[in-house]
Design a protein around this motif. Structure first.
Motif, PDB file in Angstrom:
ATOM      1  N   MET A   1     -15.708 -29.072  21.543  1.00 14.22           N
ATOM      2  CA  MET A   1     -16.023 -29.320  20.130  1.00 14.22           C
ATOM      3  C   MET A   1     -14.743 -29.328  19.297  1.00 14.22           C
ATOM      4  N   SER A   2     -14.637 -30.281  18.382  1.00 12.86           N
ATOM      5  CA  SER A   2     -13.422 -30.404  17.584  1.00 12.86           C
ATOM      6  C   SER A   2     -13.265 -29.243  16.624  1.00 12.86           C
ATOM      7  N   ASP A   3     -14.395 -28.622  16.212  1.00  8.21           N
ATOM      8  CA  ASP A   3     -14.324 -27.527  15.248  1.00  8.21           C
ATOM      9  C   ASP A   3     -14.149 -26.163  15.912  1.00  8.21           C
ATOM     10  N   SER A   4     -14.109 -26.132  17.239  1.00  4.45           N
ATOM     11  CA  SER A   4     -14.009 -24.838  17.920  1.00  4.45           C
ATOM     12  C   SER A   4     -12.596 -24.268  17.764  1.00  4.45           C
ATOM     13  N   ILE A   5     -12.520 -22.944  17.836  1.00  2.00           N
ATOM     14  CA  ILE A   5     -11.240 -22.239  17.706  1.00  2.00           C
ATOM     15  C   ILE A   5     -10.773 -21.834  19.094  1.00  2.00           C
ATOM     16  N   ARG A   6      -9.512 -22.084  19.393  1.00  2.00           N
ATOM     17  CA  ARG A   6      -8.989 -21.730  20.704  1.00  2.00           C
ATOM     18  C   ARG A   6      -9.001 -20.206  20.884  1.00  2.00           C
ATOM     19  N   SER A   7      -9.299 -19.773  22.080  1.00  5.07           N
ATOM     20  CA  SER A   7      -9.409 -18.338  22.356  1.00  5.07           C
ATOM     21  C   SER A   7      -8.083 -17.616  22.115  1.00  5.07           C
ATOM     22  N   GLU A   8      -6.943 -18.297  22.367  1.00  3.25           N
ATOM     23  CA  GLU A   8      -5.639 -17.678  22.165  1.00  3.25           C
ATOM     24  C   GLU A   8      -5.424 -17.292  20.699  1.00  3.25           C
ATOM     25  N   VAL A   9      -5.955 -18.123  19.785  1.00  2.00           N
ATOM     26  CA  VAL A   9      -5.825 -17.841  18.354  1.00  2.00           C
ATOM     27  C   VAL A   9      -6.605 -16.575  17.993  1.00  2.00           C
ATOM     28  N   VAL A  10      -7.822 -16.479  18.538  1.00  2.00           N
ATOM     29  CA  VAL A  10      -8.648 -15.291  18.269  1.00  2.00           C
ATOM     30  C   VAL A  10      -7.998 -14.062  18.903  1.00  2.00           C
ATOM     31  N   GLY A  11      -7.451 -14.229  20.095  1.00  2.00           N
ATOM     32  CA  GLY A  11      -6.774 -13.115  20.765  1.00  2.00           C
ATOM     33  C   GLY A  11      -5.616 -12.579  19.945  1.00  2.00           C
ATOM     34  N   ALA A  12      -4.831 -13.461  19.355  1.00  2.00           N
ATOM     35  CA  ALA A  12      -3.707 -13.033  18.519  1.00  2.00           C
ATOM     36  C   ALA A  12      -4.195 -12.268  17.294  1.00  2.00           C
ATOM     37  N   LYS A  13      -5.319 -12.723  16.744  1.00  2.00           N
ATOM     38  CA  LYS A  13      -5.889 -12.043  15.570  1.00  2.00           C
ATOM     39  C   LYS A  13      -6.403 -10.645  15.949  1.00  2.00           C
ATOM     40  N   ILE A  14      -6.956 -10.516  17.162  1.00  2.00           N
ATOM     41  CA  ILE A  14      -7.428  -9.204  17.632  1.00  2.00           C
ATOM     42  C   ILE A  14      -6.240  -8.246  17.798  1.00  2.00           C
ATOM     43  N   VAL A  15      -5.116  -8.758  18.308  1.00  3.78           N
ATOM     44  CA  VAL A  15      -3.903  -7.942  18.429  1.00  3.78           C
ATOM     45  C   VAL A  15      -3.454  -7.455  17.058  1.00  3.78           C
ATOM     46  N   GLU A  16      -3.504  -8.332  16.066  1.00  7.53           N
ATOM     47  CA  GLU A  16      -3.145  -7.953  14.693  1.00  7.53           C
ATOM     48  C   GLU A  16      -4.092  -6.873  14.176  1.00  7.53           C
ATOM     49  N   TRP A  17      -5.369  -7.034  14.466  1.00  7.86           N
ATOM     50  CA  TRP A  17      -6.395  -6.062  14.050  1.00  7.86           C
ATOM     51  C   TRP A  17      -6.104  -4.694  14.673  1.00  7.86           C
TER      52      TRP A  17
END
Length: 364
Positions: A1-17
């Motif tokens: 899906m073109s609107d999907s977010i790559r898992s690596e991006v979410v992973g980086a955000k979790i590290v920030e969290w």
């Protein structure tokens, strides 16, 4: 899906969290959790990232509530276990062992926690984050303190303090020094413990939770020193600062204050506080403090030796040997003062037995 977010991006955000959680940046942590939950709805499928999220969410809840749900934690760890086992990601393995250890620590299973922390320690080289290393040292030191391994505990805590100070994580430094003061207090160096705590209290003025735990430790130190009037004042300050909302620290402090008031022969107020503390300890499933409240009830209110013995047995059944040793030793002194020497010897033996169990090999 073109609107999907790559898992690596979410992973980086979790590290920030997670970094915000370690730094106790509570407002930012709350905002990031909301953002990440929204990102997960749009993320491409990744069981590994979902496992990361579940582990960090547990750590977030622990920070926010100062307690954890045992059943929910057990279920979460069981769910992520297959993902971790099939993954080659060393960082995920580290998180799994470290947070599993924190879960055991929060359930008062200190030897189990230490075993898991040791597994995590072998993976620290893959973390490459000073704050995370300090967090690890803090928890390992805390767990070692609870099984009377004072030399090793202080070594880990000192490492954590050096890093937290460099990172300017003031509240974390306060937490570490609070445990260091506990080490001195437990080894009867009450003056040194008081010096550390008084300085700690100055630094804690802008950190409400830190101020509460320092005040409570000051009360515990004064109680051990048999300065009951000072202990009473510190405990009352803790309860005033917490307010009327139910809180695990309030339940624990009500037990501490009731214990102190019994020593001061203020039996009516002590009994009322004991009932409040027992009710709140049940609410938060604080096994140690439920048992301790029943011991006080058996000793000062009901004159019920069976209740005392059953409650000591409960502490040992849950591997709370440090707590069983401390309270059995106090019972021995109490009955010696009452000239009931047979009972005094009985509880001295209980204290010695608990101390030996603290040093046993193996896990809970």
């Amino acid at each position: 899906m073109s609107d999907s977010i790559r898992s690596e991006v979410v992973g980086a955000k979790i590290v920030e969290w997670y970094s915000c959680i370690i730094a106790r940046s509570i407002d930012q942590s709350i905002l990031l959790q909301v953002e990440i939950k929204d990102m997960l709805k749009k993320m491409e499928q990744s069981d590994q990232i979902l496992a990361y999220y579940a582990l960090v969410e547990y750590r977030f809840d622990m920070m926010m509530n100062q307690t954890t749900d045992k059943e929910a934690g057990d279920a979460m760890l069981k769910n992520v276990d297959p993902v971790v086992r099939s993954s080659m990601d060393n960082l995920l393995h580290y998180f799994y062992y470290f947070i599993s250890g924190q879960h055991e620590f929060m359930q008062d299973h200190y030897r189990s926690a230490i075993k898991l922390f040791r597994k995590a320690e072998r993976l620290l080289e893959y973390v490459n984050d000073d704050a995370e290393e300090a967090e690890f040292h803090y928890y390992m030191g805390s767990a070692l303190q609870r099984i009377n391994q004072y030399v090793f505990a202080s070594s880990y805590l000192e490492d954590a303090i050096v890093t937290y100070k460099r990172l300017q994580y003031t509240e974390k430094v306060i937490f570490c020094y609070n445990i260091m003061a506990g080490l001195f207090s437990e080894t009867e160096n009450y003056e040194k413990a008081n010096d550390i705590l008084q300085e700690n209290l100055i630094h804690a003025k802008n950190y409400p939770l830190a101020e509460i735990i320092v005040l409570r430790m000051l009360g515990i130190n004064e109680y051990r020193y048999k300065n009951y009037s000072a202990a009473k004042q510190y405990y009352e300050n803790v309860l005033e600062n917490i307010g009327t909302e139910p809180h695990p620290l309030a339940a624990k402090t009500k037990y501490n204050l009731a214990q102190t008031l019994f020593k001061m022969s203020e039996t009516t107020d002590a009994t009322a506080l004991l009932e409040e503390g027992l009710t709140e300890a049940r609410q938060f499933d604080l096994v140690e403090f439920i048992s301790n409240c029943y011991i006080l009830k058996g000793l000062y209110v009901d004159n019920d030796l069976d209740l005392i013995d059953q409650s000591l047995h409960t502490l040992k059944k849950h591997n709370l040997y440090f707590e069983a040793e401390e309270i059995a030793d106090e019972l021995a002194v109490y009955f010696e003062e009452q000239n009931r020497l047979e009972l005094s010897i009985k509880y001295l033996r209980e204290a010695y037995s608990s101390k030996k169990n603290l040093l046993k090999l193996g896990v809970d």
